[in-house]
Design an enzyme around this catalytic site. Structure first.
Site, PDB file in Angstrom:
ATOM      1  N   GLU A   1       1.839  -0.007  -4.891  1.00 13.22           N
ATOM      2  CA  GLU A   1       0.802   0.926  -5.323  1.00 13.22           C
ATOM      3  C   GLU A   1       1.395   2.322  -5.483  1.00 13.22           C
ATOM      4  O   GLU A   1       1.749   2.967  -4.495  1.00 13.22           O
ATOM      5  CB  GLU A   1      -0.350   0.966  -4.314  1.00 13.22           C
ATOM      6  CG  GLU A   1      -1.456   1.933  -4.723  1.00 13.22           C
ATOM      7  CD  GLU A   1      -2.292   2.414  -3.554  1.00 13.22           C
ATOM      8  OE1 GLU A   1      -3.482   2.677  -3.754  1.00 13.22           O
ATOM      9  OE2 GLU A   1      -1.752   2.538  -2.429  1.00 13.22           O
TER      10      GLU A   1
ATOM     11  N   ASP B   1       0.819  -1.212   0.000  1.00 15.71           N
ATOM     12  CA  ASP B   1       0.000   0.000   0.000  1.00 15.71           C
ATOM     13  C   ASP B   1       0.855   1.265   0.000  1.00 15.71           C
ATOM     14  O   ASP B   1       1.961   1.282   0.544  1.00 15.71           O
ATOM     15  CB  ASP B   1      -0.894  -0.025   1.242  1.00 15.71           C
ATOM     16  CG  ASP B   1      -1.876   1.124   1.287  1.00 15.71           C
ATOM     17  OD1 ASP B   1      -2.682   1.245   0.348  1.00 15.71           O
ATOM     18  OD2 ASP B   1      -1.830   1.900   2.269  1.00 15.71           O
TER      19      ASP B   1
END
Length: 604
Positions: free
Chosen positions: A348, A319
């Site tokens: 990400e 993330d």
């Protein structure tokens, strides 16, 4: 006498239970023999530590600024055997244990272009155990009526639908974070972690998670874990007693990030802007972890390795990748891959700039000398180009030209085949919404996802055309999967009461991705594509033994494609069959209006 001994043993055990040990378990036979153990209990910072266990050497004891922590560096030598390793603390007297185990899982197998990832918001997928919707040790209670509330989805619900997932043609599961999020509200998404070693009890237990990963493997399904090394939740247990003042960026006080992710590559960047990006908090409820603190960096690295080994994970999705410290990301990734060389992980970086994505991929030679080790990234430029290609009018620079240009940028990537491609995910409008709920555009879009280079990912519910036309709230686009709750009138898993369009889209998705399972050319083949012409974009994936030719037609009328116009890819093959409907085409092929064909070369 027996009563006295029992009371002493009880008191001794109670002291052990009052000490937080992280990690509380580890394994013999790891490549990296060194382990750092965090101990937390009132007043233990002044304790002397003794470890007497064959094959375990206490190398160093580190005190923290808080008197309630100790960090122990130990070496687990090759001769160490599995067992309970006692950690004795003197003055004040305490006892703690490290549970040393045998390595048994086949962790870190990786995933690649042969896989299709199914992304799930676990709270919104299926409620297999209503009894854990509310638990005594979590603050937020279930409220399915509110789009930002907890709705009750859990591991048992996912476990009950593994056959559905497999039968749809998907091979790998990625759940949004499953770790404890013990805040007052908006905890369903999982990104505000309050305990890095505990599955949220509203999803299930650690053992249940380990069990579902094993059950999935038996069905041919892999698991990817969503890791969050950049921030924790504001109510994480350590926020009340930080070991060091710099454990959290900006001394534990909310200072917003500027969210300017390009500062990492900007040769003109100011230090002020760089610090504001990597040191600022994402939002007020997510304290930004200071990965420059060596104890924090070690903690996060070991926690990741712990989950890979404990659960037997195939890979990771990371993330908010660019919000972390670059040096930390470099070492964190390297340490993980040193332990698990076959593991695949993707970061990400939510930008449409291919150059920014490419900067982070392993093998990229960067002007600033930064060497990254992460094998893959989420391909947001592909997603943006795909939606534009489908929805814009055809022109030199728009429509299919967007996708063509995005693929032409592949020279920037060291390994474009290791990127994860997708039509939508949990942070954007549903794909069906983005394309105006047009079923023909939907089919063309998924056909591209299934056949383009990279590793496909499909968001749960996309297969039945889930949409969010009336609201862009995250809690709305992460709506409940129909049929996941007792009493649901519509059931996507059984097909009960799906409307004709939902059934059509689901059947199409199932047929498409199950066909994909057998195509080596799509999994790992090379690619040739052609400049879009008059609303038609075409490309081929091929190996030495297989050719897959994709032709996409956005015209309002049927088009006919003579093979001779594409001799560069059709030479030696005068016959192709349609992968989905079985039709046979010789010398030329007709593509219906607003449609596509996936053609497979027939042996001559």
């Amino acid at each position: 006498m027996k009563k006295i001994i029992f009371m002493l043993l009880f008191a001794f055990s109670a002291q052990a239970q009052n000490i937080r040990v992280e990690p509380a378990s580890w394994w013999v036979g790891m490549k990296n023999r060194n382990l750092q153990i965090l101990l937390h209990a009132k007043g233990i910072g002044s304790s002397k530590v003794e470890i007497s266990y064959p094959g375990i050497e206490l190398k160093q004891v580190h005190k923290a600024e808080s008197p309630n922590y100790l960090f122990l560096d130990i070496e687990i030598k090759p001769e160490a055997a599995a067992g309970k390793v006692p950690i004795a603390l003197k003055n004040p007297d305490h006892i703690a244990y490290l549970d040393l185990q045998e390595r048994s899982s086949k962790a870190g197998e990786g995933f690649d272009g042969a896989d299709v990832i199914y992304l799930i918001t676990p709270d919104r997928f299926a409620n297999g155990d209503p009894s854990n919707d509310n638990t005594s040790d979590t603050k937020e209670k279930a409220n399915r009526k509110h789009y930002n509330g907890r709705h009750g989805g859990d591991l048992k619900g996912i476990s009950a639908q593994l056959d559905y997932i497999r039968n749809m043609g998907f091979t790998t599961l990625w759940c949004m974070p499953l770790l404890e999020n013990n805040l007052e509200e908006v905890t369903y998404h999982g990104y505000s972690i309050t305990d890095y070693y505990r599955i949220d009890p509203r999803f299930g237990s650690n053992e249940e998670f380990k069990g579902i990963v094993q059950k999935s493997k038996e069905k041919g399904l892999k698991w990817i874990m969503d890791m969050v090394p950049n921030h924790c939740g504001i109510d994480h247990w350590w926020m009340k007693d930080l070991p060091f003042e710099d454990w959290i960026n900006n001394k534990g006080k909310f200072t917003p990030s500027n969210h300017r992710r390009e500062v990492h590559q900007d040769i003109h960047v100011s230090q002020k802007d760089l610090e504001a990006m990597k040191g600022g908090w994402f939002v007020p409820t997510m304290p930004d972890l200071n990965q420059r603190n060596p104890f924090m960096a070690k903690y996060l690295t070991q926690n990741t390795i712990w989950w890979i080994e404990y659960a037997g994970l195939a890979g990771l999705r990371v993330d908010t990748w660019p919000y972390s410290e670059k040096a930390f990301l470099q070492q964190w990734t390297k340490d993980i891959l040193d332990e698990y060389p076959s593991l695949h992980m993707v970061g990400e970086e939510m930008t449409l700039k291919a150059s920014t994505i490419a900067y982070w991929q392993q093998g990229k030679v960067n002007p600033d000398g930064y060497k990254s080790y992460i094998p893959g990234m989420m391909d947001f430029p592909f997603q943006g180009a795909l939606v534009q290609a489908l929805t814009e009018k055809e022109d030199f620079h728009t429509g299919w030209a967007r996708l063509y240009s995005a693929m032409a940028d592949d020279y920037l990537y060291p390994a474009p085949d290791k990127l994860v491609i997708f039509a939508d995910n949990h942070d954007m409008n549903r794909f069906f919404t983005q394309i105006g709920e047009d079923k023909e555009l939907f089919k063309m879009g998924l056909a591209v996802v299934a056949t383009m280079r990279g590793i496909p990912q499909v968001y749960y519910g996309t297969e039945i055309g889930m949409s969010n036309p009336d609201s862009e709230e995250h809690g709305v686009l992460r709506a409940d999967m129909p049929g996941g709750w007792k009493g649901d009138k519509v059931n996507a898993f059984t097909g009960e009461n799906l409307d004709p369009l939902q059934k059509e889209l689901q059947d199409f998705t199932r047929r498409l991705f199950n066909w994909r399972k057998g195509s080596k050319a799509v999994h790992a083949g090379k690619m040739i594509h052609f400049v879009p012409q008059q609303g038609v974009y075409t490309y081929m994936r091929f190996t030495a033994t297989e050719k897959v030719w994709v032709i996409l037609n956005k015209n309002k009328e049927e088009v006919e494609i003579p093979f001779q116009e594409y001799t560069e890819i059709t030479e030696g093959n005068s016959t192709f069959s349609d992968a989905l409907d079985g039709s046979i085409w010789k010398e030329k092929v007709k593509i219906p209006s607003m449609s596509f064909r996936i053609l497979v070369a027939k042996g001559e």
